[in-house]
Design an enzyme around this catalytic site. Structure first.
Site, PDB file in Angstrom:
ATOM      1  N   ASN A  64      33.319 -34.493  36.236  1.00 33.47           N
ATOM      2  CA  ASN A  64      33.237 -33.451  37.301  1.00 33.47           C
ATOM      3  C   ASN A  64      34.041 -32.317  36.922  1.00 33.47           C
ATOM      4  O   ASN A  64      35.335 -32.466  36.936  1.00 33.47           O
ATOM      5  CB  ASN A  64      33.544 -34.117  38.560  1.00 33.47           C
ATOM      6  CG  ASN A  64      33.179 -33.161  39.871  1.00 33.47           C
ATOM      7  OD1 ASN A  64      32.007 -33.104  40.262  1.00 33.47           O
ATOM      8  ND2 ASN A  64      34.057 -32.018  39.869  1.00 33.47           N
ATOM      9  N   GLY A 118      -6.216   4.728   4.231  1.00 29.10           N
ATOM     10  CA  GLY A 118      -7.492   4.196   4.995  1.00 29.10           C
ATOM     11  C   GLY A 118      -7.618   2.643   4.832  1.00 29.10           C
ATOM     12  O   GLY A 118      -6.920   2.186   3.992  1.00 29.10           O
ATOM     13  N   ASN A 137      -0.378  -0.282  19.591  1.00 34.16           N
ATOM     14  CA  ASN A 137      -0.064   0.899  19.065  1.00 34.16           C
ATOM     15  C   ASN A 137       1.106   1.822  19.681  1.00 34.16           C
ATOM     16  O   ASN A 137       1.640   2.587  19.157  1.00 34.16           O
ATOM     17  CB  ASN A 137      -0.994   1.845  18.559  1.00 34.16           C
ATOM     18  CG  ASN A 137      -2.129   1.159  17.778  1.00 34.16           C
ATOM     19  OD1 ASN A 137      -1.789   1.040  16.586  1.00 34.16           O
ATOM     20  ND2 ASN A 137      -3.198   0.868  18.321  1.00 34.16           N
ATOM     21  N   GLU A 152     -17.366   5.747  12.900  1.00 30.75           N
ATOM     22  CA  GLU A 152     -16.116   6.186  13.423  1.00 30.75           C
ATOM     23  C   GLU A 152     -16.593   7.167  14.523  1.00 30.75           C
ATOM     24  O   GLU A 152     -17.783   8.008  14.276  1.00 30.75           O
ATOM     25  CB  GLU A 152     -15.352   6.759  12.318  1.00 30.75           C
ATOM     26  CG  GLU A 152     -14.984   5.563  11.249  1.00 30.75           C
ATOM     27  CD  GLU A 152     -14.121   4.416  11.748  1.00 30.75           C
ATOM     28  OE1 GLU A 152     -13.524   4.728  12.986  1.00 30.75           O
ATOM     29  OE2 GLU A 152     -14.026   3.325  11.337  1.00 30.75           O
ATOM     30  N   TYR A 208      32.740 -21.497  33.078  1.00 28.42           N
ATOM     31  CA  TYR A 208      32.290 -21.345  31.640  1.00 28.42           C
ATOM     32  C   TYR A 208      32.634 -22.449  30.768  1.00 28.42           C
ATOM     33  O   TYR A 208      33.931 -22.851  30.820  1.00 28.42           O
ATOM     34  CB  TYR A 208      32.962 -20.158  31.182  1.00 28.42           C
ATOM     35  CG  TYR A 208      32.546 -19.919  29.489  1.00 28.42           C
ATOM     36  CD1 TYR A 208      31.398 -19.394  28.971  1.00 28.42           C
ATOM     37  CD2 TYR A 208      33.767 -19.996  28.477  1.00 28.42           C
ATOM     38  CE1 TYR A 208      31.016 -19.735  27.505  1.00 28.42           C
ATOM     39  CE2 TYR A 208      33.510 -19.969  27.183  1.00 28.42           C
ATOM     40  CZ  TYR A 208      32.003 -19.672  26.924  1.00 28.42           C
ATOM     41  OH  TYR A 208      32.082 -19.488  25.392  1.00 28.42           O
ATOM     42  N   GLN A 211       1.036  -1.310   0.083  1.00 27.22           N
ATOM     43  CA  GLN A 211       0.149   0.109   0.167  1.00 27.22           C
ATOM     44  C   GLN A 211       0.936   1.198  -0.153  1.00 27.22           C
ATOM     45  O   GLN A 211       1.483   1.581   1.147  1.00 27.22           O
ATOM     46  CB  GLN A 211      -0.874  -0.117   1.267  1.00 27.22           C
ATOM     47  CG  GLN A 211      -1.766   1.182   1.386  1.00 27.22           C
ATOM     48  CD  GLN A 211      -2.745   1.202   2.670  1.00 27.22           C
ATOM     49  OE1 GLN A 211      -1.989   0.985   3.489  1.00 27.22           O
ATOM     50  NE2 GLN A 211      -3.932   2.174   2.465  1.00 27.22           N
ATOM     51  N   GLY A 233      -2.380  -7.011  11.803  1.00 23.91           N
ATOM     52  CA  GLY A 233      -1.000  -7.483  12.159  1.00 23.91           C
ATOM     53  C   GLY A 233      -0.652  -6.938  13.569  1.00 23.91           C
ATOM     54  O   GLY A 233       0.025  -7.528  14.523  1.00 23.91           O
ATOM     55  N   TYR A 262      38.245 -19.430  22.277  1.00 25.94           N
ATOM     56  CA  TYR A 262      38.513 -18.512  21.352  1.00 25.94           C
ATOM     57  C   TYR A 262      39.869 -17.806  21.321  1.00 25.94           C
ATOM     58  O   TYR A 262      40.236 -17.369  22.207  1.00 25.94           O
ATOM     59  CB  TYR A 262      37.306 -17.239  21.565  1.00 25.94           C
ATOM     60  CG  TYR A 262      37.244 -16.547  20.445  1.00 25.94           C
ATOM     61  CD1 TYR A 262      37.320 -16.790  19.069  1.00 25.94           C
ATOM     62  CD2 TYR A 262      37.400 -14.993  20.687  1.00 25.94           C
ATOM     63  CE1 TYR A 262      37.292 -15.647  18.207  1.00 25.94           C
ATOM     64  CE2 TYR A 262      37.556 -13.822  19.820  1.00 25.94           C
ATOM     65  CZ  TYR A 262      37.182 -14.268  18.481  1.00 25.94           C
ATOM     66  OH  TYR A 262      37.320 -13.497  17.559  1.00 25.94           O
ATOM     67  N   HIS A 288      29.698 -25.199  39.946  1.00 21.44           N
ATOM     68  CA  HIS A 288      30.166 -23.638  40.305  1.00 21.44           C
ATOM     69  C   HIS A 288      31.151 -22.692  39.422  1.00 21.44           C
ATOM     70  O   HIS A 288      32.110 -23.268  38.966  1.00 21.44           O
ATOM     71  CB  HIS A 288      30.939 -23.640  41.732  1.00 21.44           C
ATOM     72  CG  HIS A 288      30.440 -24.815  42.658  1.00 21.44           C
ATOM     73  ND1 HIS A 288      29.585 -24.742  43.324  1.00 21.44           N
ATOM     74  CD2 HIS A 288      30.929 -26.069  42.809  1.00 21.44           C
ATOM     75  CE1 HIS A 288      29.292 -25.832  44.076  1.00 21.44           C
ATOM     76  NE2 HIS A 288      30.705 -26.690  43.634  1.00 21.44           N
TER      77      HIS A 288
END
Length: 434
Positions: free
Chosen positions: A344, A61, A211, A139, A333, A56, A85, A354, A330
């Site tokens: 363990n 409208g 909105n 409206e 990472y 559109q 939507g 990395y 504990h």
């Protein structure tokens, strides 16, 4: 929304609100779905694929927006639903009721409108109803005082007889307060043709239009309440439901216990008899039956936690597999790794995955023991049943059943600490004497 992101792409429970609506529509198995978008909204077109999109280019409208789908729906004479939507909470049951009313052989309405009765009708359009059914939609800006007192409001959602829809839309004008082509005018036009129009009453909560970010938060509250209720009805215990946040696709098994302040991002599956302690954050991961996770654990995409594994406090796991019974309890990472069954991993362990350029994997064998505060520099393999001494930096493969210690030799200077303290005390006394 005051955002660079198109409104309908703002997420609810981890996915764009337009995709919530598209999923509901898919449940109807429609012959065709056409999505009307604004110019430059390629991200929306991608989100609704494989549905067809039309643009559109001028915002003239709601009636004008529907007209953009005319070419895509040419020669189609079945029922046509017009949805929005930014109204993502509408349910399949409501749409089924609208279609059933549209197909009512006694009425054969040209148009069925979804109405609702909000606590505060505000500036919604009003449905004018008489003994013969729906007479008109007015409206708010064009309504007189008596019409503004009507409690029945227009949601904007409609079901059309496709054989009559385009003939009605062709006659919609823009002589109104906004100078727009109102889709709502089709009711008056249809009644003028002698056709019936009807309405179905909907739940105000599911017709919430989004909105603003305030309304988005309100919709999120509604979605989360449904997801929490569904989880508990399916056999999960939520200790404090209001503090647990789900994604649309979260899957919990039976007899799962979730403690307060847990967040499930997209792509999380949890098996039966899992306990999740408080303040955990999960995304794109799986937890097998009988595992114990948290508190304060973070499972990132690609984390696969095996049956009866233990993941403890302040542990982060990313793109790693932990086999059955493995323990990382504990402050650790684990990234780009495979931890074998019953291994363990001690507190403070890091898999150094990395090197500044590429990610590499760490392999920890079944039954291995990794001492606290160890760094495993990938790519590296620790064999089954091997032991790593606390505080080690491991850069080479450790064979099955071996002990590896990688730390500097301990050095001792007798009496040094006492002499150091004495010197400092004397220096302090001298300064105070001056």
């Amino acid at each position: 929304m005051k955002s660079d992101l198109p409104k309908v792409m703002h997420p609810l429970a981890g996915r764009p609100m337009i995709q919530h609506l598209m999923n509901t529509v898919a449940g109807l198995t429609p012959d065709k779905v056409v999505v009307v978008v604004g110019p430059g909204m390629d991200v929306v077109a991608a989100a609704v694929a494989p549905a067809q999109t039309v643009v559109q280019r001028e915002r003239l409208g709601t009636g004008h927006a529907v007209m953009q789908a005319r070419e895509a729906l040419k020669d189609f004479t079945g029922d046509v639903l017009v949805l929005y939507g930014d109204t993502p909470l509408i349910t399949r049951d409501t749409l089924d009721r609208m279609l059933a009313e549209r197909r009512n052989g006694d009425k054969n309405p040209s148009v069925v409108v979804l109405g609702f009765k909000p606590d505060d009708p505000g500036h919604y359009g009003r449905l004018v109803v008489g003994a013969e059914g729906l007479k008109a939609i007015v409206e708010f800006k064009d309504a007189n005082h008596d019409q503004r007192e009507i409690p029945l409001c227009n949601s904007g959602v409609m079901a059309f007889d496709g054989a009559r829809m385009w003939g009605l839309l062709d006659r919609v004008g823009n002589d109104n307060a906004k100078g727009e082509y109102y889709l709502t005018d089709v009711v008056g036009l249809a009644r003028g043709d002698g056709a019936n129009c009807s309405f179905v009453l909907g739940d105000p909560q599911e017709l919430l239009g989004v909105n603003s970010r305030v309304e988005l938060a309100g919709a999120e509250t509604i979605v989360q309440a449904h997801l929490r209720e569904e989880a508990m009805e399916n056999g999960a215990t939520l200790i404090d439901p209001a503090s647990v946040w789900f994604s649309w696709d979260t899957r919990l098994g039976r007899d799962v216990v979730v403690w307060p302040h847990v967040v499930f991002g997209p792509g999380v599956t949890v098996g039966d008899h899992v306990e999740i302690k408080g303040f955990c954050h999960f995304e794109g991961c799986s937890i097998a039956h009988g595992a114990d996770v948290g508190p304060y654990a973070r499972l990132r995409p690609g984390a696969e936690i095996g049956a009866k594994a233990h993941i403890g406090n302040f542990v982060e796991i990313k793109k790693s597999v932990l086999d059955e019974g493995a323990k990382v309890n504990h402050l650790s990472y684990i990234g780009d790794a495979h931890v074998g069954a019953a291994a363990n991993v001690g507190a403070g362990t890091i898999t150094c995955n990395y090197d500044g350029f590429a990610k590499s994997r760490t392999e920890i064998g079944a039954g291995a023991f990794i001492g606290s505060n160890s760094s495993l520099v990938a790519p590296v393999k620790v064999g089954a049943r091997a032991m790593i001494g606390a505080g080690s930096v491991i850069t080479k493969e450790v064979s099955d059943g071996a002990l590896a210690v990688g730390r500097g030799a301990q050095m001792e200077v007798a009496g040094w600490a006492d002499r150091f303290r004495a010197a400092k005390a004397a220096d302090k006394a001298k300064k105070q004497g001056n």
